[in-house]
Design an enzyme around this catalytic site. Structure first.
Site, PDB file in Angstrom:
ATOM      1  N   GLY A  15       2.664  -7.080 -49.560  1.00  6.98           N
ATOM      2  CA  GLY A  15       2.995  -5.937 -48.684  1.00  6.98           C
ATOM      3  C   GLY A  15       1.796  -5.242 -48.452  1.00  6.98           C
ATOM      4  O   GLY A  15       2.223  -4.130 -47.847  1.00  6.98           O
ATOM      5  N   LEU A  93      13.079 -16.720 -38.964  1.00  9.15           N
ATOM      6  CA  LEU A  93      14.293 -15.928 -38.328  1.00  9.15           C
ATOM      7  C   LEU A  93      14.972 -16.992 -37.535  1.00  9.15           C
ATOM      8  O   LEU A  93      14.453 -17.858 -36.825  1.00  9.15           O
ATOM      9  CB  LEU A  93      14.114 -14.887 -37.668  1.00  9.15           C
ATOM     10  CG  LEU A  93      13.450 -13.673 -38.449  1.00  9.15           C
ATOM     11  CD1 LEU A  93      12.705 -12.433 -37.890  1.00  9.15           C
ATOM     12  CD2 LEU A  93      14.676 -13.177 -39.420  1.00  9.15           C
ATOM     13  N   HIS A 109      -0.420 -13.003 -38.106  1.00  8.64           N
ATOM     14  CA  HIS A 109      -0.825 -14.374 -38.441  1.00  8.64           C
ATOM     15  C   HIS A 109      -2.272 -14.548 -38.702  1.00  8.64           C
ATOM     16  O   HIS A 109      -3.251 -14.225 -38.256  1.00  8.64           O
ATOM     17  CB  HIS A 109      -0.346 -15.381 -37.515  1.00  8.64           C
ATOM     18  CG  HIS A 109      -0.221 -16.819 -38.014  1.00  8.64           C
ATOM     19  ND1 HIS A 109       0.774 -17.218 -38.916  1.00  8.64           N
ATOM     20  CD2 HIS A 109      -1.240 -17.759 -37.794  1.00  8.64           C
ATOM     21  CE1 HIS A 109       0.135 -18.625 -39.310  1.00  8.64           C
ATOM     22  NE2 HIS A 109      -0.950 -19.074 -38.554  1.00  8.64           N
TER      23      HIS A 109
HETATM   24  C1  GAR Z   1      -1.207 -11.953 -44.738  1.00 15.00           C
HETATM   25  O1  GAR Z   1      -2.395 -12.506 -44.633  1.00 15.00           O
HETATM   26  C2  GAR Z   1      -0.398 -12.375 -43.358  1.00 15.00           C
HETATM   27  O2  GAR Z   1      -1.150 -12.443 -42.142  1.00 15.00           O
HETATM   28  C3  GAR Z   1       0.166 -13.648 -43.878  1.00 15.00           C
HETATM   29  O3  GAR Z   1       0.522 -13.241 -44.964  1.00 15.00           O
HETATM   30  C4  GAR Z   1      -0.314 -12.560 -45.646  1.00 15.00           C
HETATM   31  C5  GAR Z   1       0.582 -11.062 -46.303  1.00 15.00           C
HETATM   32  O4  GAR Z   1      -0.106 -10.348 -46.933  1.00 15.00           O
HETATM   33  N1  GAR Z   1       1.099 -14.084 -43.110  1.00 15.00           N
HETATM   34  C6  GAR Z   1       1.663 -15.424 -42.891  1.00 15.00           C
HETATM   35  O5  GAR Z   1       0.994 -16.284 -43.220  1.00 15.00           O
HETATM   36  C7  GAR Z   1       3.164 -15.388 -41.913  1.00 15.00           C
HETATM   37  N2  GAR Z   1       2.827 -17.074 -41.735  1.00 15.00           N
HETATM   38  P1  GAR Z   1       0.494  -9.103 -47.320  1.00 15.00           P
HETATM   39  O6  GAR Z   1       1.633  -9.320 -47.839  1.00 15.00           O
HETATM   40  O7  GAR Z   1      -0.527  -8.236 -48.420  1.00 15.00           O
HETATM   41  O8  GAR Z   1       0.534  -8.140 -46.163  1.00 15.00           O
END
Ligand code: GAR
Length: 189
Positions: A15, A93, A109
């Site tokens: 998060g 979703l 992403h």
């Molecule tokens: C981030 O790097 C985001 O871009 C990626 O997960 C991580 C979450 O970090 N999202 C994806 O891979 C979506 N397909 P966070 O929970 O610390 O924000």
């Protein structure tokens, strides 16, 4: 005065993007107000943060996706949510949910889309000896990581980088990019 969009953030993991958006939303000129957070993971480290910041949140594990999405839709309707930011949200979703919020769901992403959609982006970029990777904020449509791109940031991959170091470097840029993307699509100035 800026009219702040009532925003819901969907998360699954640490998060850090969500926390960063909450911090950003508190700035006077930020175009969003974080009204609601959904976590698909009850163990997310950010639950404490949400409690402390008095942000309304709900946990949905998406095991019964249709049922959960219906409940989420009802909450979003009731709270008059105007924008949804997916921030490290690892569930997919349904098409009908996305259609209901057409043009109002954004995602971040960790790659330079259209390259490396889906999972394990850093591993794949390093394996393919890419010189650059990065991050992308885009609108969500019914195809995975394929909606209209709003903004991207390039990050250099060094010879010494492994997936962990690259992910750390890119995450730092994500924290700058998501607010920028929101300003780009929501601010009039
Ligand atoms: C981030 O790097 C985001 O871009 C990626 O997960 C991580 C979450 O970090 N999202 C994806 O891979 C979506 N397909 P966070 O929970 O610390 O924000």
């Amino acid at each position: 005065m800026v009219l702040k969009k009532r925003t819901a953030i969907f998360i699954s993991g640490n998060g850090s993007n969500m926390k960063n958006l909450v911090k950003f939303s508190k700035k006077k000129n930020a175009p969003i107000k974080v009204d609601f957070v959904i976590s698909s993971n009850k163990k997310s480290k950010s639950i404490q943060f949400l409690k402390k910041n008095k942000i309304y949140y709900k946990i949905f594990d998406f095991k019964r996706k249709n049922k959960d999405e219906k409940k989420i839709f009802e909450i979003l309707k009731k709270r008059e949510t105007q924008l949804i930011c997916l921030a490290g949200f690892m569930k997919i979703l349904s098409e009908s949910f996305i259609k209901r919020f057409k043009g109002k769901i954004l995602n971040i992403h960790p790659s330079l889309l259209p390259k490396y959609k889906g999972l394990n982006t850093h591993e794949r970029a390093i394996f393919n000896k890419e010189k650059f990777s990065g991050c992308t904020v885009h609108f969500v449509n019914s195809k995975l990581d394929s909606g209209k791109i709003i903004i991207q940031k390039r990050v250099k991959i060094n010879k010494k980088d492994d997936p962990k170091s690259l992910s750390k470097k890119i995450l730092k840029q994500e924290h700058l990019l998501y607010p920028k993307a929101l300003k780009k699509i929501l601010s009039r100035t």
